[in-house]
Each structure stands twice: as structure tokens, then as C-alpha cells.
Design an enzyme around this catalytic site. Structure first.
Site, PDB file in Angstrom:
ATOM      1  N   ASP A  11       0.826  -1.159  -0.129  1.00  0.00           N
ATOM      2  CA  ASP A  11       0.059   0.132   0.158  1.00  0.00           C
ATOM      3  C   ASP A  11       0.815   1.223  -0.119  1.00  0.00           C
ATOM      4  OD1 ASP A  11      -1.799   1.996   0.652  1.00  0.00           O
ATOM      5  OD2 ASP A  11      -2.587   0.968   2.224  1.00  0.00           O
ATOM      6  N   ILE A  12       0.771   2.082  -0.976  1.00  0.00           N
ATOM      7  CA  ILE A  12       1.658   3.380  -1.186  1.00  0.00           C
ATOM      8  C   ILE A  12       1.509   4.200  -0.050  1.00  0.00           C
ATOM      9  CG2 ILE A  12      -0.085   4.728  -2.384  1.00  0.00           C
ATOM     10  CD1 ILE A  12       2.608   5.226  -4.277  1.00  0.00           C
ATOM     11  N   GLY A  33      -9.705   4.179  -5.606  1.00  0.00           N
ATOM     12  CA  GLY A  33      -8.461   3.551  -5.966  1.00  0.00           C
ATOM     13  C   GLY A  33      -7.392   4.017  -5.062  1.00  0.00           C
ATOM     14  N   VAL A  34      -6.058   4.555  -5.651  1.00  0.00           N
ATOM     15  CA  VAL A  34      -4.913   4.913  -4.903  1.00  0.00           C
ATOM     16  C   VAL A  34      -5.248   6.524  -4.528  1.00  0.00           C
ATOM     17  CG1 VAL A  34      -3.683   5.698  -6.864  1.00  0.00           C
ATOM     18  CG2 VAL A  34      -2.588   5.077  -4.688  1.00  0.00           C
ATOM     19  N   ASP A  35      -6.055   7.352  -5.243  1.00  0.00           N
ATOM     20  CA  ASP A  35      -6.297   8.404  -4.636  1.00  0.00           C
ATOM     21  C   ASP A  35      -7.022   8.610  -3.363  1.00  0.00           C
ATOM     22  OD1 ASP A  35      -6.830  11.525  -5.201  1.00  0.00           O
ATOM     23  OD2 ASP A  35      -8.153  11.140  -6.624  1.00  0.00           O
ATOM     24  N   SER A 118      -2.440   5.120 -14.082  1.00  0.00           N
ATOM     25  CA  SER A 118      -3.505   4.762 -15.025  1.00  0.00           C
ATOM     26  C   SER A 118      -4.015   3.372 -15.216  1.00  0.00           C
ATOM     27  CB  SER A 118      -3.144   5.370 -16.561  1.00  0.00           C
ATOM     28  OG  SER A 118      -3.281   6.880 -16.533  1.00  0.00           O
ATOM     29  N   THR A 119      -3.686   2.466 -14.657  1.00  0.00           N
ATOM     30  CA  THR A 119      -3.742   0.989 -14.764  1.00  0.00           C
ATOM     31  C   THR A 119      -4.882   0.638 -14.172  1.00  0.00           C
ATOM     32  OG1 THR A 119      -2.218   0.102 -13.164  1.00  0.00           O
ATOM     33  CG2 THR A 119      -1.481   0.689 -15.597  1.00  0.00           C
ATOM     34  N   TYR A 122      -8.497   3.999 -14.923  1.00  0.00           N
ATOM     35  CA  TYR A 122      -8.275   4.686 -16.487  1.00  0.00           C
ATOM     36  C   TYR A 122      -8.044   3.369 -17.309  1.00  0.00           C
ATOM     37  CZ  TYR A 122      -8.720   9.426 -14.488  1.00  0.00           C
ATOM     38  OH  TYR A 122      -9.463  10.535 -14.076  1.00  0.00           O
TER      39      TYR A 122
HETATM   40  N1  AR6 Z   1      -1.378   1.593  -2.961  1.00  0.00           N
HETATM   41  C1  AR6 Z   1      -0.782   1.286  -4.102  1.00  0.00           C
HETATM   42  N2  AR6 Z   1      -1.470   0.921  -5.159  1.00  0.00           N
HETATM   43  C2  AR6 Z   1      -2.775   1.243  -5.332  1.00  0.00           C
HETATM   44  C3  AR6 Z   1      -3.538   1.439  -3.957  1.00  0.00           C
HETATM   45  C4  AR6 Z   1      -2.760   1.765  -2.910  1.00  0.00           C
HETATM   46  N3  AR6 Z   1      -3.334   1.891  -1.782  1.00  0.00           N
HETATM   47  N4  AR6 Z   1      -4.785   1.383  -4.392  1.00  0.00           N
HETATM   48  C5  AR6 Z   1      -4.785   0.998  -5.695  1.00  0.00           C
HETATM   49  N5  AR6 Z   1      -3.705   0.778  -6.132  1.00  0.00           N
HETATM   50  P1  AR6 Z   1      -6.366   3.787  -9.811  1.00  0.00           P
HETATM   51  P2  AR6 Z   1      -5.847   5.187 -12.341  1.00  0.00           P
HETATM   52  C6  AR6 Z   1      -3.454   0.516  -7.577  1.00  0.00           C
HETATM   53  O1  AR6 Z   1      -7.546   3.223 -10.276  1.00  0.00           O
HETATM   54  O2  AR6 Z   1      -6.135   4.037 -13.096  1.00  0.00           O
HETATM   55  C7  AR6 Z   1      -9.418   7.571  -9.197  1.00  0.00           C
HETATM   56  O3  AR6 Z   1     -10.726   7.551  -8.756  1.00  0.00           O
HETATM   57  C8  AR6 Z   1      -4.565  -0.147  -8.477  1.00  0.00           C
HETATM   58  O4  AR6 Z   1      -4.490  -1.437  -8.173  1.00  0.00           O
HETATM   59  O5  AR6 Z   1      -6.145   3.867  -8.407  1.00  0.00           O
HETATM   60  O6  AR6 Z   1      -4.748   6.329 -12.496  1.00  0.00           O
HETATM   61  C9  AR6 Z   1      -8.783   8.984  -9.459  1.00  0.00           C
HETATM   62  O7  AR6 Z   1      -9.654   9.849  -8.766  1.00  0.00           O
HETATM   63  C10 AR6 Z   1      -3.858   0.171  -9.728  1.00  0.00           C
HETATM   64  O8  AR6 Z   1      -2.771  -0.642 -10.230  1.00  0.00           O
HETATM   65  O9  AR6 Z   1      -5.827   5.015 -10.677  1.00  0.00           O
HETATM   66  C11 AR6 Z   1      -9.176   8.931 -10.952  1.00  0.00           C
HETATM   67  O10 AR6 Z   1     -10.415   9.445 -11.193  1.00  0.00           O
HETATM   68  C12 AR6 Z   1      -3.119   1.457  -9.683  1.00  0.00           C
HETATM   69  O11 AR6 Z   1      -2.980   1.662  -8.408  1.00  0.00           O
HETATM   70  C13 AR6 Z   1      -8.884   7.616 -11.404  1.00  0.00           C
HETATM   71  O12 AR6 Z   1      -9.164   6.762 -10.248  1.00  0.00           O
HETATM   72  C14 AR6 Z   1      -3.845   2.821 -10.361  1.00  0.00           C
HETATM   73  O13 AR6 Z   1      -5.188   2.439 -10.093  1.00  0.00           O
HETATM   74  C15 AR6 Z   1      -7.595   7.354 -11.839  1.00  0.00           C
HETATM   75  O14 AR6 Z   1      -7.301   6.176 -12.335  1.00  0.00           O
END
Ligand code: AR6
Length: 174
Positions: A11-12, A33-35, A118-119, A122
Site C-alpha cells: 500500500d503506497i 483507488g489509490v487516490d 492509469s492502470t 483509467y
Molecule cells: N497503493 C498502491 N497502489 C494502489 C492502491 C494503494 N493503496 N490502491 C490502488 N492501487 P487507480 P488510475 C493501484 O484506479 O487508473 C481514481 O478514482 C491499483 O491497483 O487508483 O490512474 C482517481 O480519482 C492500480 O494498479 O488509478 C481517478 O479518477 C493503480 O493503483 C482515477 O481513479 C492505479 O489505479 C485514476 O485512475
């Protein structure tokens, strides 16, 4: 080079680095997600600071404080939404990494953790995104001697395996 790149599964928000990168959206007002995870741990002060930034264009990056996170800084970047590959998605994703690196240089930060931008929501193809992340990182480290550690934080096995196999191509074993 080898000892300046690390790949971890986890977890980041738990990373003990100076800056973590957030895969945000153009509003910078939070999301899933991560955000979502970053905002939850950082606390409401992060959202308050993000409101003042008035958003962020795709491919660019803005820096905020980390508040209740172990990381002092959060680099907010906005990856491209995958639309089939003919809408400069590769270029925009590469630009995200470049924009984050420019902020590291500007703020003299030596340690940073990246998610796989983005993975998730997005839908950028993971293998293709991993190649871009690794290429941009290696190009940056070749010309920058100041940054000590770049950690790719992989949320699951699948992401982890892609990073490890991509880095192997550069003779970097994790
Ligand atoms: N730590 C590390 N990686 C993570 C975590 C975490 N806690 N949580 C998820 N991931 P995403 P995007 C991974 O969807 O595709 C948001 O709603 C996840 O498994 O977080 O760039 C934003 O507000 C994946 O491998 O980001 C935007 O609207 C990676 O992080 C949109 O999602 C990216 O997944 C951005 O989409």
C-alpha cells in the site's frame, strides 16, 4: 542504478519516503483507488490544499503536503484514460513520470514511491504502462545522480510480476 530502483507489493500510503505519487483525476478533488486511499490517510487537510490548486491537466503534476501520511509530500499527477491507444495515451503517461521527476528535482527530494498510474480505473494496459514507467525512470536516473530511491508500489501480484519482468530486461533484479 540497480540499487536505486525498488519494487514492492503493498500500500503506497504506508511507504516511508519523502514523496508519494498520487494517480489523481483532473479535478484533484479525490476519487477511488489509490487516490481515495491517499486522501483517507492524509486527512481532510489534503483536500483543502487540493481545492486551491484548481485542478491539473493530464500529464502534468502538482505537489502538496502529505499531512497525516508518513510521506511529507504528495505529488499529484493525472494519467490518461485509455481510449484504445490512438489518443496519445503513451505520450501522456510518459509525461506524468517526467512531470513527477521534474518536481523531485525542483524540491530536492531523494526518495519517492509511485503507483502504477492509469492502470486501474483509467484502464491503461498494464504491460504497456509498466514499460513506460520503467523506461522513463531509467532515463531519468541515468541523468540524475541526486535521487536515491524510486520505489514502484504494486497493489497486487500481477502488477508486481510485470514490473519485475520489465526491470529484468535492463538487468535489474529485484
Ligand atoms: N497503493 C498502491 N497502489 C494502489 C492502491 C494503494 N493503496 N490502491 C490502488 N492501487 P487507480 P488510475 C493501484 O484506479 O487508473 C481514481 O478514482 C491499483 O491497483 O487508483 O490512474 C482517481 O480519482 C492500480 O494498479 O488509478 C481517478 O479518477 C493503480 O493503483 C482515477 O481513479 C492505479 O489505479 C485514476 O485512475
Amino acid at each position: 542504478m540497480t540499487n536505486r530502483i525498488e519494487v514492492v507489493q503493498g500500500d503506497i500510503t504506508k511507504q516511508q519516503v519523502e514523496a508519494i505519487v498520487n494517480a489523481a483525476n483532473n479535478s484533484l478533488l479525490g476519487g477511488g483507488g489509490v487516490d481515495g486511499a491517499i486522501h483517507r490517510v492524509a486527512g481532510p487537510e489534503l483536500l483543502k490544499e487540493c481545492r486551491k490548486l484548481k485542478g491539473c491537466p493530464t500529464g502534468e503534476a502538482k505537489i502538496t503536503r502529505g499531512y497525516r501520511l508518513p510521506a511529507k509530500w504528495v505529488i499529484q499527477t493525472v494519467g490518461p484514460i485509455w481510449r484504445g491507444g490512438n489518443y496519445k495515451e503513451d505520450e501522456y503517461l510518459a509525461k506524468c513520470y517526467q512531470s513527477c521527476f521534474a518536481l523531485l528535482e525542483k524540491h530536492l527530494l531523494k526518495t519517492v514511491a509511485f503507483p502504477s498510474i492509469s492502470t486501474g480505473a483509467y484502464r491503461f494496459p498494464l504491460e504497456r504502462a509498466t514499460k513506460i514507467a520503467v523506461t522513463e525512470t531509467i532515463n531519468f536516473l541515468k541523468r540524475n545522480n541526486f535521487v536515491k530511491k524510486i520505489i514502484f508500489v504494486c497493489f497486487n501480484n500481477r502488477v508486481y510480476d510485470y514490473y519485475v519482468s520489465e526491470l529484468k530486461k535492463y538487468s535489474i533484479s529485484i
